[in-house]
Design an enzyme around this catalytic site. Structure first.
Site, mmCIF file in Angstrom:
data_model
loop_
_atom_site.group_PDB
_atom_site.id
_atom_site.type_symbol
_atom_site.label_atom_id
_atom_site.label_comp_id
_atom_site.label_asym_id
_atom_site.label_seq_id
_atom_site.Cartn_x
_atom_site.Cartn_y
_atom_site.Cartn_z
ATOM 1 N N VAL A 175 60.664 18.190 -25.002
ATOM 2 C CA VAL A 175 59.923 18.407 -23.764
ATOM 3 C C VAL A 175 59.244 17.118 -23.299
ATOM 4 O O VAL A 175 59.292 16.774 -22.115
ATOM 5 C CB VAL A 175 58.911 19.561 -23.926
ATOM 6 N N LYS B 235 60.068 15.193 -19.750
ATOM 7 C CA LYS B 235 59.024 14.847 -18.778
ATOM 8 C C LYS B 235 59.101 13.367 -18.423
ATOM 9 O O LYS B 235 59.043 12.993 -17.249
ATOM 10 C CB LYS B 235 57.639 15.170 -19.334
ATOM 11 N N ALA C 221 53.558 13.187 -22.881
ATOM 12 C CA ALA C 221 53.156 13.912 -24.082
ATOM 13 C C ALA C 221 53.095 15.389 -23.728
ATOM 14 O O ALA C 221 53.159 15.760 -22.555
ATOM 15 C CB ALA C 221 51.804 13.424 -24.577
ATOM 16 N N ASP C 222 52.956 16.213 -24.734
ATOM 17 C CA ASP C 222 52.790 17.632 -24.499
ATOM 18 C C ASP C 222 51.992 18.212 -25.661
ATOM 19 O O ASP C 222 51.933 17.615 -26.731
ATOM 20 C CB ASP C 222 54.151 18.331 -24.385
ATOM 21 N N THR C 223 51.378 19.340 -25.436
ATOM 22 C CA THR C 223 50.604 20.029 -26.457
ATOM 23 C C THR C 223 51.125 21.450 -26.563
ATOM 24 O O THR C 223 51.392 22.088 -25.547
ATOM 25 C CB THR C 223 49.109 20.079 -26.067
#
Length: 103
Positions: A49, A53, A69-71
């Site tokens: 992901v 992005k 980044a992703d959480t």
């Protein structure tokens, strides 16, 4: 001071980086499909992901540095998706209640 990168995230957590001097020259959330693939585990998911992005924003800004980044929240090996409504949020909170999870 402004840094030489575009932040490919609309996350409030990522926007908070500015409070510690980590200020992108632009914030541009990527519009991508974030669904979990069948049998996808947390680490492969989050890497995929974040890369999608970055690539989506890089298409719009091909000569720029992109940070992405992703959480996610993980309970066991189960990825808890972002809640789409109050009912989904309630279900997620019930699933996490009393259980250990990672962010």
């Amino acid at each position: 001071p402004e840094k030489d990168f575009i932040l490919a995230s609309g996350s409030p957590q990522r926007r908070a980086y500015g409070q510690i001097g980590f200020i992108p020259k632009k914030i541009e959330p990527a519009d991508i499909d974030e669904h979990v693939l069948k049998d996808e585990k947390p680490w492969p998911y989050i890497r995929r992901v974040a890369k999608l992005k970055a690539l989506a924003v890089a298409k719009v800004h091909p000569n720029e540095n992109i940070l992405s980044a992703d959480t996610i929240i993980v309970s066991g090996q189960h990825i808890i998706q972002k809640s789409k409504n109050a009912e989904a949020q309630k279900k997620a909170m019930q699933m996490l209640s009393g259980h250990t999870h990672r962010v």
